[in-house]
Scaffold this motif. Structure first.
Motif, PDB file in Angstrom:
ATOM      1  N   LYS A 115     -56.473  71.208  95.054  1.00 40.94           N
ATOM      2  CA  LYS A 115     -57.004  69.876  95.331  1.00 40.94           C
ATOM      3  C   LYS A 115     -57.182  69.080  94.047  1.00 40.94           C
ATOM      4  CE  LYS A 115     -58.929  66.695  97.941  1.00 40.94           C
ATOM      5  NZ  LYS A 115     -58.155  65.920  98.950  1.00 40.94           N
ATOM      6  N   SER A 116     -57.547  69.758  92.987  1.00 43.39           N
ATOM      7  CA  SER A 116     -57.753  69.087  91.695  1.00 43.39           C
ATOM      8  C   SER A 116     -56.444  68.883  90.939  1.00 43.39           C
ATOM      9  CB  SER A 116     -58.718  69.905  90.834  1.00 43.39           C
ATOM     10  OG  SER A 116     -59.950  70.115  91.502  1.00 43.39           O
ATOM     11  N   CYS A 165     -58.233  75.682  92.703  1.00 40.07           N
ATOM     12  CA  CYS A 165     -57.932  74.988  93.951  1.00 40.07           C
ATOM     13  C   CYS A 165     -56.963  73.859  93.641  1.00 40.07           C
ATOM     14  CB  CYS A 165     -59.204  74.451  94.592  1.00 40.07           C
ATOM     15  SG  CYS A 165     -58.897  73.498  96.107  1.00 40.07           S
ATOM     16  N   THR A 182     -49.080  69.620  91.753  1.00 36.19           N
ATOM     17  CA  THR A 182     -48.524  70.316  92.913  1.00 36.19           C
ATOM     18  C   THR A 182     -47.283  69.607  93.432  1.00 36.19           C
ATOM     19  OG1 THR A 182     -50.716  71.135  93.555  1.00 36.19           O
ATOM     20  CG2 THR A 182     -49.004  71.139  95.247  1.00 36.19           C
ATOM     21  N   GLN A 205     -61.506  74.383 103.424  1.00 39.52           N
ATOM     22  CA  GLN A 205     -60.945  73.223 102.726  1.00 39.52           C
ATOM     23  C   GLN A 205     -60.069  73.649 101.560  1.00 39.52           C
ATOM     24  OE1 GLN A 205     -63.882  70.519 101.216  1.00 39.52           O
ATOM     25  NE2 GLN A 205     -62.373  68.996 100.526  1.00 39.52           N
ATOM     26  N   GLN A 206     -60.518  74.640 100.815  1.00 39.28           N
ATOM     27  CA  GLN A 206     -59.727  75.134  99.685  1.00 39.28           C
ATOM     28  C   GLN A 206     -58.433  75.783 100.166  1.00 39.28           C
ATOM     29  OE1 GLN A 206     -62.763  77.610  97.987  1.00 39.28           O
ATOM     30  NE2 GLN A 206     -63.337  76.074  96.436  1.00 39.28           N
ATOM     31  N   GLU A 239     -56.801  75.035 102.812  1.00 40.71           N
ATOM     32  CA  GLU A 239     -55.917  73.967 103.267  1.00 40.71           C
ATOM     33  C   GLU A 239     -55.268  73.245 102.090  1.00 40.71           C
ATOM     34  OE1 GLU A 239     -56.178  69.854 105.943  1.00 40.71           O
ATOM     35  OE2 GLU A 239     -57.851  71.268 105.893  1.00 40.71           O
ATOM     36  N   SER A 240     -56.011  73.086 100.999  1.00 33.60           N
ATOM     37  CA  SER A 240     -55.476  72.400  99.821  1.00 33.60           C
ATOM     38  C   SER A 240     -54.490  73.264  99.052  1.00 33.60           C
ATOM     39  CB  SER A 240     -56.624  71.976  98.893  1.00 33.60           C
ATOM     40  OG  SER A 240     -57.491  71.085  99.534  1.00 33.60           O
ATOM     41  N   GLU A 244     -53.331  67.680  92.504  1.00 41.63           N
ATOM     42  CA  GLU A 244     -52.408  67.161  93.510  1.00 41.63           C
ATOM     43  C   GLU A 244     -51.098  66.668  92.891  1.00 41.63           C
ATOM     44  OE1 GLU A 244     -54.514  64.224  95.718  1.00 41.63           O
ATOM     45  OE2 GLU A 244     -55.605  65.704  96.936  1.00 41.63           O
TER      46      GLU A 244
END
Length: 410
Positions: free
Chosen positions: A288-289, A286, A294, A168-169, A171-172, A291
């Motif tokens: 993900k946190s 990561c 990014t 998952q990480q 992918e993020s 977004e």
């Protein structure tokens, strides 16, 4: 992240006699980047000055290997060489890296001074560090995702860290950053695992000063991220200070790795100070946190690339306009001088129309009198005035004499 294969030990100056880079590295012209990288690693370690201190020939071979690799590891330089040979490369300055471990104390002082003055000095990674990594004998410290580790690393040494990421990480997206509030110089390194169990250097990012800190980062976010090579700007300024602005974005280099797979990945902080230890803080995050951050980075990278293309076109327009401006400026200067000269001649001619001038000819002894003086001398009124004065003087004398005579008779 470096767009070049970052394990380059030294791109160095071009050898006096240059051989075909493919021949030097013993690879074919259709070799892949990985094959070129593997060939370079073996030869660089074989001829590195650290392992051949008393062998001048090995030092020259190392420079030749490094120079050849600096061409073949850069897609643009490789394309230029394949199409037109060394002549195509001679038009562009090749970067130069310095091996501090083989530089000597005096030269290190000068390099440190230039670096302090803002001159970008590219340095190589010690062969000992690279060899220990390839042999798999380095100590690897864990760096859990979402955490940071601080430390101090000696010059020309490295601290290795293992970052384990999940599916998952991966992918993020992953970000690894290093910063130094002490403004230390360092390199952030990324290693790939070799088939023999060791680690080969794949990417490197030199620290850059941003505000009151130095920092470097690697961004594995599934889209193309770029790094800024400050040496490109420095070379542009040296060549043409007036046009350096147009080269400001030319230092953008694409990162070769844009994503990481799940598993443990090896990073390292390499001490790049000239004399003292480097203080640092490394962290793994990561995406993900982050977004929103990014997405903003993706957008700004696109805008910067678009702006770079715009500047390339505008540079052509600017140079044409500048040439025209210089032409018009020169004409302006010439026309101004011509007008000034014409007005000066006009004033001279105007001043010639006057009666108050005397022209003497010394050579023939003759002279011309001023017309006004002649007229005053020949004026009848002027003669009568002179006669009246004579009569007054005579009468006064006669009257004086008569008085004297009358006194005697008395």
């Amino acid at each position: 992240m470096s767009s070049k294969k970052a394990e380059s030990a030294s791109s160095g100056a071009a050898p006096a006699i240059r051989r075909d880079p493919y021949e030097v590295l013993s690879v074919s012209r259709d070799s892949t980047d990985q094959e070129i990288k593997t060939a370079y690693r073996k030869l660089a370690l074989k001829y590195h000055p650290d392992k051949n201190a008393n062998n001048p020939e090995a030092s020259e071979l190392f420079k030749e290997v490094a120079y050849s690799y600096s061409i073949l590891s850069d897609p643009e330089k490789r394309r230029q060489y394949d199409s037109a040979g060394f002549e195509a490369l001679d038009a562009e300055s090749m970067d130069m890296e310095i091996d501090l471990s083989n530089l000597g104390t005096v030269n290190t002082v000068f390099a440190a001074l230039f670096s302090k003055l803002g001159v970008p000095i590219k340095t190589t990674i010690s062969a000992n560090v690279l060899e220990e990594a390839l042999n798999g004998t380095v100590t690897i410290r864990p760096l859990p995702m979402g955490t940071s580790v601080s430390g101090k690393v000696e010059k020309q040494c490295a601290h290795f860290f293992g970052v384990t990421i999940s599916e998952q990480q991966a992918e993020s997206g992953i970000v690894v950053r290093v910063s130094s509030s002490a403004q230390s110089k360092f390199k952030l390194l990324y290693f790939e695992q070799d088939v023999n169990g060791g680690y080969g250097l794949a990417l490197q990012e030199d620290s850059e000063k941003t505000g009151k800190v130095t920092s470097a980062g690697m961004y594995f976010l599934h889209f193309q991220v770029y790094r800024m090579d400050s040496t490109v700007n420095a070379l542009a300024i040296a060549k043409d200070p007036d046009a350096a602005f147009f080269k400001r974005l030319e230092g953008l280099q694409p990162c070769e790795v844009s994503e990481l797979k799940a598993g443990t990945h090896i990073f390292a902080v390499y001490g790049d100070n000239f004399f003292k230890t480097a203080t640092y803080t490394i962290e793994a995050l990561c995406a993900k946190s982050y977004e929103d951050t990014t997405e903003r980075l993706k957008e700004i990278e696109t805008q910067i690339l678009r702006k770079r293309n715009d500047l390339r076109q505008f540079e052509t327009e600017y140079r044409k306009a500048l040439a025209r401006f210089q032409e018009v400026t020169n004409k302006y200067t010439q026309e101004k001088q011509a007008v000034d000269e014409l007005l000066k001649q006009r004033d001279t001619i105007h001043s010639s129309f006057t009666v108050n001038r005397s022209v003497s000819n010394i050579s023939n002894g003759s002279s011309s009198r001023v017309v006004g003086d002649d007229m005053r001398c020949e004026s009848p009124g002027h003669g009568e005035e002179g006669g009246s004065d004579g009569k007054d003087k005579a009468s006064k004398k006669k009257w004086f004499n008569l008085n004297l005579k009358s006194d005697k008779k008395l």
